[in-house]
Design an enzyme around this catalytic site. Sequence first.
Site, mmCIF file in Angstrom:
data_model
loop_
_atom_site.group_PDB
_atom_site.id
_atom_site.type_symbol
_atom_site.label_atom_id
_atom_site.label_comp_id
_atom_site.label_asym_id
_atom_site.label_seq_id
_atom_site.Cartn_x
_atom_site.Cartn_y
_atom_site.Cartn_z
ATOM 1 N N GLU A 293 0.786 -1.237 0.000
ATOM 2 C CA GLU A 293 0.000 0.000 0.000
ATOM 3 C C GLU A 293 0.818 1.288 0.000
ATOM 4 O O GLU A 293 0.461 2.236 0.696
ATOM 5 C CB GLU A 293 -0.927 -0.026 1.218
ATOM 6 C CG GLU A 293 -0.226 0.074 2.594
ATOM 7 C CD GLU A 293 0.190 -1.240 3.204
ATOM 8 O OE1 GLU A 293 0.438 -2.208 2.450
ATOM 9 O OE2 GLU A 293 0.287 -1.315 4.442
ATOM 10 N N HIS A 317 -8.171 -3.793 -1.076
ATOM 11 C CA HIS A 317 -7.391 -3.899 0.160
ATOM 12 C C HIS A 317 -6.318 -2.805 0.245
ATOM 13 O O HIS A 317 -6.244 -2.076 1.237
ATOM 14 C CB HIS A 317 -6.757 -5.298 0.225
ATOM 15 C CG HIS A 317 -5.882 -5.523 1.416
ATOM 16 N ND1 HIS A 317 -6.302 -6.214 2.532
ATOM 17 C CD2 HIS A 317 -4.611 -5.132 1.677
ATOM 18 C CE1 HIS A 317 -5.316 -6.236 3.418
ATOM 19 N NE2 HIS A 317 -4.279 -5.591 2.920
ATOM 20 N N GLU A 318 -5.512 -2.695 -0.796
ATOM 21 C CA GLU A 318 -4.419 -1.714 -0.741
ATOM 22 C C GLU A 318 -4.973 -0.291 -0.700
ATOM 23 O O GLU A 318 -4.424 0.584 -0.036
ATOM 24 C CB GLU A 318 -3.455 -1.900 -1.917
ATOM 25 C CG GLU A 318 -2.865 -3.309 -2.070
ATOM 26 C CD GLU A 318 -2.309 -3.931 -0.799
ATOM 27 O OE1 GLU A 318 -1.959 -3.197 0.140
ATOM 28 O OE2 GLU A 318 -2.242 -5.179 -0.741
ATOM 29 N N HIS A 321 -6.082 0.695 2.761
ATOM 30 C CA HIS A 321 -4.973 1.118 3.616
ATOM 31 C C HIS A 321 -4.793 2.642 3.594
ATOM 32 O O HIS A 321 -4.130 3.195 4.480
ATOM 33 C CB HIS A 321 -3.666 0.476 3.156
ATOM 34 C CG HIS A 321 -3.389 -0.881 3.746
ATOM 35 N ND1 HIS A 321 -3.392 -1.123 5.101
ATOM 36 C CD2 HIS A 321 -3.074 -2.066 3.159
ATOM 37 C CE1 HIS A 321 -3.086 -2.403 5.318
ATOM 38 N NE2 HIS A 321 -2.891 -2.999 4.150
ATOM 39 N N GLU A 340 -3.810 -4.300 9.322
ATOM 40 C CA GLU A 340 -4.317 -5.325 8.414
ATOM 41 C C GLU A 340 -5.713 -5.849 8.749
ATOM 42 O O GLU A 340 -6.498 -6.137 7.847
ATOM 43 C CB GLU A 340 -3.322 -6.486 8.328
ATOM 44 C CG GLU A 340 -1.941 -6.078 7.807
ATOM 45 C CD GLU A 340 -1.937 -5.501 6.389
ATOM 46 O OE1 GLU A 340 -2.947 -5.663 5.667
ATOM 47 O OE2 GLU A 340 -0.921 -4.890 6.007
ATOM 48 N N ASP A 396 8.395 -9.474 10.064
ATOM 49 C CA ASP A 396 7.817 -10.150 8.895
ATOM 50 C C ASP A 396 7.227 -11.512 9.284
ATOM 51 O O ASP A 396 6.358 -12.037 8.595
ATOM 52 C CB ASP A 396 8.872 -10.345 7.793
ATOM 53 C CG ASP A 396 9.210 -9.032 7.070
ATOM 54 O OD1 ASP A 396 8.489 -8.037 7.292
ATOM 55 O OD2 ASP A 396 10.187 -9.008 6.301
ATOM 56 N N TYR A 404 -4.804 -10.382 10.130
ATOM 57 C CA TYR A 404 -5.689 -10.091 8.992
ATOM 58 C C TYR A 404 -7.121 -10.546 9.252
ATOM 59 O O TYR A 404 -8.061 -9.760 9.167
ATOM 60 C CB TYR A 404 -5.188 -10.809 7.729
ATOM 61 C CG TYR A 404 -4.012 -10.163 7.047
ATOM 62 C CD1 TYR A 404 -4.183 -9.358 5.936
ATOM 63 C CD2 TYR A 404 -2.721 -10.373 7.511
ATOM 64 C CE1 TYR A 404 -3.096 -8.775 5.291
ATOM 65 C CE2 TYR A 404 -1.624 -9.789 6.879
ATOM 66 C CZ TYR A 404 -1.821 -8.993 5.765
ATOM 67 O OH TYR A 404 -0.755 -8.416 5.138
HETATM 68 N N1 BES Z 1 1.030 -4.361 3.784
HETATM 69 C C1 BES Z 1 0.754 -5.644 3.263
HETATM 70 C C2 BES Z 1 1.967 -6.379 2.778
HETATM 71 C C3 BES Z 1 3.053 -6.559 3.825
HETATM 72 C C4 BES Z 1 2.755 -6.856 5.139
HETATM 73 C C5 BES Z 1 4.364 -6.445 3.448
HETATM 74 C C6 BES Z 1 3.762 -6.996 6.068
HETATM 75 C C7 BES Z 1 5.368 -6.590 4.383
HETATM 76 C C8 BES Z 1 5.080 -6.869 5.696
HETATM 77 C C9 BES Z 1 -0.270 -5.583 2.129
HETATM 78 O O1 BES Z 1 -1.261 -4.625 2.325
HETATM 79 C C10 BES Z 1 -0.987 -6.897 2.087
HETATM 80 O O2 BES Z 1 -1.635 -7.220 3.037
HETATM 81 N N2 BES Z 1 -0.834 -7.625 1.010
HETATM 82 C C11 BES Z 1 -1.485 -8.895 0.801
HETATM 83 C C12 BES Z 1 -2.695 -8.757 -0.042
HETATM 84 C C13 BES Z 1 -3.970 -8.698 0.645
HETATM 85 C C14 BES Z 1 -5.106 -8.728 -0.362
HETATM 86 C C15 BES Z 1 -4.211 -9.634 1.769
HETATM 87 C C16 BES Z 1 -0.577 -9.798 0.001
HETATM 88 O O3 BES Z 1 0.447 -9.329 -0.476
HETATM 89 O O4 BES Z 1 -0.895 -10.960 -0.141
HETATM 90 ZN ZN ZN Z 2 -2.593 -5.067 3.851
#
Ligand code: BES
Ligand code: ZN
Length: 644
Positions: A293, A317-318, A321, A340, A396, A404
């Site tokens: 995002e 989703h993005e 954010h 999230e 991470d 989520y």
């Molecule tokens: N911000 C996250 C991605 C992220 C989280 C990167 C933690 C690094 C550390 C992003 O918004 C996200 O949640 N992406 C998901 C997609 C979503 C539809 C659940 C993904 O990449 O799968």
């Molecule tokens: Zn996210």
Amino acid sequence: MSRSLPVVLATALSLFLSACAGLPFARNTPVAGDPHSYANTGAFRTTHLALDLRVDFAQKRLAGSATLDLARVGTGAPELVLDTRELEIQKVEAGLGETWTRTTFRLEPADPILGSALRIALPAQATRVRVHYRTQPGASGLQWLAPAQTADRKYPFLFTQSQAIHARSWIPLQDTPSVRAPYSARIRTPKNLLAVMSADNDTGTARDGDYRFTMPQAIPSYLIALAVGDLEFRATGPRSGVYAERSVVKAAAKEFEDTEKMIARCEAIFGPYRWGRYDLLILPPSFPYGGMENPRLTFASPTVIAGDKSMVSLVAHELAHSWSGNLVTNAAWQDFWLNEGFTNHLTYRVMEEVYGKDRAQQERALGANDLRETLAQTADRRDRSLMPDLRGRDPDDGVTDVPYEKGALFLAYLEAKFGRARFDAFLRKWFDAHAFQSVRTQDFLAFLDRELLSQAGAPVSAAKVNEWVQGDTMPADTVWPASTAFATVDRARDSWLAGKVGAADLGAKRWSPRQWQYFLDTLPTGIDQEALIDLDETYGLTGSRNAVRASRWYRAALANDYSPVYPAIDTYLRKVGRMLLIRPIYKELARTPDGREFALEIFADARKGYHPIAVDAVEKTLAASPAPAAPAARQGPGYSTFVR
Ligand code: BES
Ligand code: ZN
């Protein structure tokens, strides 16, 4: 990597500098508050960041300077502590107005998770610091792609991924989401390439290799982002569009043509979109996430372009954010669910507005299924809480279905109890009251208490809220979303498994992409090989161009020891680097000795094309799943982002 103190220049500040030549540098201990940052935010807060960087593809390095404007919070702190990881620091200057003076610094030994504290001696009056540095070719927050790894195969590509704590691998800064600052940047690239950032991209900018950006809103460090490549732009609305390589941009614009509609719906429910433009950047397939995002410019995997809008919930989703996460930000990674869980709730809410209840319910049900499986597999009870203890761990690793989906179910629970109108208004007020602030879970709980729980006749108790947030089991009155569309799939799948109908009679041609996903995720083990061949041939699953469907199929096929998928998996794992899609395949392969050998062989070669974060994740997956001598008892089929 540690460096000796450079020679101190004689300057107007020489008195001060000689005083700090013998400065007793404090120990290398993270400060309280955010355990994932060394920054001494109790003494200094960044108020502005200015980057001046050259992008060197031949050396795979960014080189230049970062200038931080600082506000002193406490008094008298003699040193500023910044976060870095594998940066080569050339010199540091302290600034007083426009006067710059070289100052001393020390780079502490590296911690494997946190990197190295950079300790800078700062004269009492100095309010600015400029660090001259360059990055390492293996920087964890950067991926340098050769032309062959891009869609058009002609030019190299660079992109950053700063969340959670990778900004420090390409910028020395206070790398904690509790600090926010606006930034500006000058980025110099090869002349024929375009640079874009999480900032005010000018869609008509001249391509001259010298680009300037401003992000006027205060954002946390993990949202600073840069990409450089042979990018084209195409508008999808008055304030939205897509950046992608030439061969991708048209399909991307079509796939995401509903973006403006989504922005408008979000605004109607959650308040104005406060960031100006909302553009999407489609990255090459090694992008390790589905989406990121970055404000004003969401980064997305090309695997979300399915041709049928089946993955547009990722854009929802993005985009969401822009309220939950970017506007109101988790102050520490322990509060990740505030980013999230909220965003997933908003996503489902907006999907329902734009695509209807049935579609949204399918999304909710899939998320809940993922959560159930993750909870079953999460051995450490504390990781089933919305506030996991991440001290000493890589943030991470806190990216699981718990923040989520449990987070989203908690908000859906509150919505059901207080009513949608009231809960929507409550969320809008939360965003308005905390706009451009970083918040802890405690802040949310206090707000919830004040606005809803303490009202006369409130249908939810504080104890219940505590159970949701702190508890390691799901509350007994959790309402698990179910979808009638999936009940249809259940019936079809079961009669196919029982041999009553062939694959062609599943009725799957009429299924939605989400029904397909559900079908593949709920296939059991022990399916007859003939039936699998029938299924595969009828629907062309092996080698499917839908990357998400392919991944789910490969996992189910491997779980059933269906070997015709091996060559296609070989191709897939060398191309796609999105962790959510490749880790389950590696995990499933690692289950058998032959599969494991195959996985190791592919990984040995494919890793050079993966992002550093993905290399790390796949290594962890393979290490955590040694091939058992005899097949061990396994969880049932199903899918989870938590595949460690
Ligand atoms: N911000 C996250 C991605 C992220 C989280 C990167 C933690 C690094 C550390 C992003 O918004 C996200 O949640 N992406 C998901 C997609 C979503 C539809 C659940 C993904 O990449 O799968
Ligand atoms: Zn996210």
